[in-house]
Design a protein around this motif. Sequence first.
Motif, PDB file in Angstrom:
ATOM      1  N   SER A  41       4.544  -4.158  14.580  1.00 59.00           N
ATOM      2  CA  SER A  41       3.879  -3.279  15.535  1.00 59.00           C
ATOM      3  C   SER A  41       3.615  -1.897  14.946  1.00 59.00           C
ATOM      4  N   SER A  42       2.491  -1.321  15.329  1.00 60.73           N
ATOM      5  CA  SER A  42       2.166   0.050  14.905  1.00 60.73           C
ATOM      6  C   SER A  42       3.059   1.089  15.566  1.00 60.73           C
ATOM      7  N   VAL A  43       3.653   0.761  16.720  1.00 61.59           N
ATOM      8  CA  VAL A  43       4.341   1.792  17.503  1.00 61.59           C
ATOM      9  C   VAL A  43       5.794   1.460  17.821  1.00 61.59           C
ATOM     10  N   GLU A  44       6.285   0.316  17.383  1.00 61.11           N
ATOM     11  CA  GLU A  44       7.685  -0.028  17.664  1.00 61.11           C
ATOM     12  C   GLU A  44       8.598   0.789  16.762  1.00 61.11           C
ATOM     13  N   PRO A  45       9.541   1.574  17.307  1.00 62.03           N
ATOM     14  CA  PRO A  45      10.407   2.390  16.458  1.00 62.03           C
ATOM     15  C   PRO A  45      11.463   1.556  15.734  1.00 62.03           C
ATOM     16  N   GLY A  46      11.819   1.990  14.531  1.00 58.49           N
ATOM     17  CA  GLY A  46      12.859   1.334  13.750  1.00 58.49           C
ATOM     18  C   GLY A  46      13.678   2.370  13.012  1.00 58.49           C
ATOM     19  N   PRO A  47      14.921   2.070  12.672  1.00 56.21           N
ATOM     20  CA  PRO A  47      15.804   3.062  12.044  1.00 56.21           C
ATOM     21  C   PRO A  47      15.420   3.356  10.599  1.00 56.21           C
TER      22      PRO A  47
ATOM     23  N   GLY B 139       0.822  -1.196   0.000  1.00 55.81           N
ATOM     24  CA  GLY B 139       0.000   0.000   0.000  1.00 55.81           C
ATOM     25  C   GLY B 139       0.858   1.248   0.000  1.00 55.81           C
ATOM     26  N   PRO B 140       0.232   2.440  -0.026  1.00 56.97           N
ATOM     27  CA  PRO B 140       0.993   3.689  -0.140  1.00 56.97           C
ATOM     28  C   PRO B 140       2.019   3.895   0.966  1.00 56.97           C
ATOM     29  N   ARG B 141       1.603   3.823   2.225  1.00 58.42           N
ATOM     30  CA  ARG B 141       2.550   4.014   3.321  1.00 58.42           C
ATOM     31  C   ARG B 141       3.653   2.980   3.307  1.00 58.42           C
ATOM     32  N   ASP B 142       3.267   1.721   3.032  1.00 56.34           N
ATOM     33  CA  ASP B 142       4.242   0.639   3.112  1.00 56.34           C
ATOM     34  C   ASP B 142       5.302   0.749   2.017  1.00 56.34           C
ATOM     35  N   LEU B 143       4.914   1.244   0.833  1.00 56.84           N
ATOM     36  CA  LEU B 143       5.896   1.450  -0.228  1.00 56.84           C
ATOM     37  C   LEU B 143       6.844   2.592   0.119  1.00 56.84           C
ATOM     38  N   VAL B 144       6.300   3.717   0.572  1.00 55.65           N
ATOM     39  CA  VAL B 144       7.147   4.867   0.909  1.00 55.65           C
ATOM     40  C   VAL B 144       8.091   4.526   2.062  1.00 55.65           C
ATOM     41  N   PHE B 145       7.585   3.890   3.106  1.00 58.86           N
ATOM     42  CA  PHE B 145       8.436   3.550   4.241  1.00 58.86           C
ATOM     43  C   PHE B 145       9.472   2.489   3.878  1.00 58.86           C
ATOM     44  N   ALA B 146       9.117   1.553   2.993  1.00 55.94           N
ATOM     45  CA  ALA B 146      10.098   0.546   2.576  1.00 55.94           C
ATOM     46  C   ALA B 146      11.275   1.201   1.871  1.00 55.94           C
ATOM     47  N   ARG B 147      11.006   2.224   1.071  1.00 53.63           N
ATOM     48  CA  ARG B 147      12.106   2.918   0.405  1.00 53.63           C
ATOM     49  C   ARG B 147      12.976   3.684   1.394  1.00 53.63           C
ATOM     50  N   LEU B 148      12.372   4.168   2.469  1.00 57.43           N
ATOM     51  CA  LEU B 148      13.139   4.902   3.469  1.00 57.43           C
ATOM     52  C   LEU B 148      13.923   3.987   4.402  1.00 57.43           C
ATOM     53  N   THR B 149      13.333   2.847   4.753  1.00 60.57           N
ATOM     54  CA  THR B 149      13.903   2.006   5.807  1.00 60.57           C
ATOM     55  C   THR B 149      14.561   0.733   5.293  1.00 60.57           C
ATOM     56  N   ARG B 150      14.219   0.336   4.065  1.00 58.36           N
ATOM     57  CA  ARG B 150      14.627  -0.955   3.499  1.00 58.36           C
ATOM     58  C   ARG B 150      14.023  -2.122   4.263  1.00 58.36           C
ATOM     59  N   ARG B 151      12.915  -1.874   4.988  1.00 58.46           N
ATOM     60  CA  ARG B 151      12.144  -2.930   5.620  1.00 58.46           C
ATOM     61  C   ARG B 151      10.764  -2.965   4.975  1.00 58.46           C
ATOM     62  N   VAL B 152      10.298  -4.152   4.622  1.00 64.87           N
ATOM     63  CA  VAL B 152       8.991  -4.287   3.973  1.00 64.87           C
ATOM     64  C   VAL B 152       8.004  -4.769   5.030  1.00 64.87           C
TER      65      VAL B 152
END
Length: 467
Positions: A199-205, A152-165
Amino acid sequence: MSVLTFDFGTSAAKVGLWSGATLVALTRAPIETHHPAPGYAEQDPEAWWRAAVDAAAAARAAAPDEYARVQTIAASTARETFTCVDEQLRPLTPGLLWSDTRAGDEVATLGDPLAFRARTGVQATPGCCAAKVAWLRAREPERFLEAAWLLGPRDLVFARLTRRVETDPTVASRTGLYALDGEYLGDEALAARLPAVASSVEPGPVAHPDLLGLPAGVVTVLGAGDRACEAVGVAATPTDPMLSFGTTANVSTPHPGPAAQLPSVAQVSRTVDGGYLVEAGLSAAGSALDWLASLTGRSRDELLRGAAQVPPGAGGLLALPWLQGARAPWWQPEARAVFAGVTSAHGPAELARALIEGIAFDATRSLELVAPAAHRVMLAGAGAHNATWAAIVAAVSGRDVVHRHLDDAASAGARLLAGRSGIEAVTPDDVNPVAAVAAPDTRLVEAYRPVRAASDALAARLLGTAS
């Protein structure tokens, strides 16, 4: 602490820049929707990325010093929308929106609709992800086989930022691919292409903060789906359900569960704290006004101003605003929008008033189903501060209507979820305090009784449910 929130909506990506609990900038970048064939609703997935980058750049320009201090990113996102991407996170297909109904023939592959709803919490409609995935596998199998991920939109954008899918439980639970207890229901081929549920709230780099001009060391918090975020942002409870007015309208009520005790007349997804969100989503709200604006040459604001001058009942004009089918509380996707009682005396203002009233009637019908014991209604979305909307909802529902300071409850919810990550705790009253409470006006309540009855009768006749 400075926080950057993203809200990936249907028509735009919004970015909120927060200094502590204070919103110092809110920017947006539009996302265009295409309709290449009847029932199709598509977006360019690269537009999701560009909109995120552009809105973040605008926030940075608005408050550069605060932007340089951002420590956490959190997000709200549209659900039931996805695209196929390759290993390099490049889109292979258009983004299929929640409103895309091309998968009508595939609904039958989901099995008995009541059993599907009972197990997944999701209505078996052409718009649900499970049906659209079945369409993709049947109609474009080569694209499915090429895909590394369905995102989805958020998951694609965040995957590009974090390299986590990754995705989160509130989004995964609205796909129809998981049981309400989290059990995955698909086959191995699909499982290999779905993001991990985290998790919705677990922080990641963040691996690539430079892509958004962010400082090193910033972390992400996935956040949640739009309705779950909005419910957090307005502090909704089982007795204070949320009514969101945006592209669509939605009644959402958080419940602790268990699932067996929840209403069976709506959709159910997970909340960020492990509970359940009972939802009744309409097919059109702001989008109906935008449609009318495109026909009349008036802006949405002009239509709203005109509607405010029209007495209750819109001069005998009734509207059933089912531009994308009759969703909650009817669940008849083949139904279509209707104006009834049109005369030469009716103009854009009356049409707009009838649409707003029709949306309020469907929202109240939904409220009566999923939250009959509600004390108040918590408004969210772009319509939250519109006095005409608030007065109509209060009169039709017979309940006090509360709106908080920020229209953008999803961004407020994302900010609150960033606080739950353990970095800094803030409360809904810190982030989004109550701005006003509208009580039902006795004269409006009486005026709307016959109008609601006429609307009920018209809907029943058109849907074939009249006795």
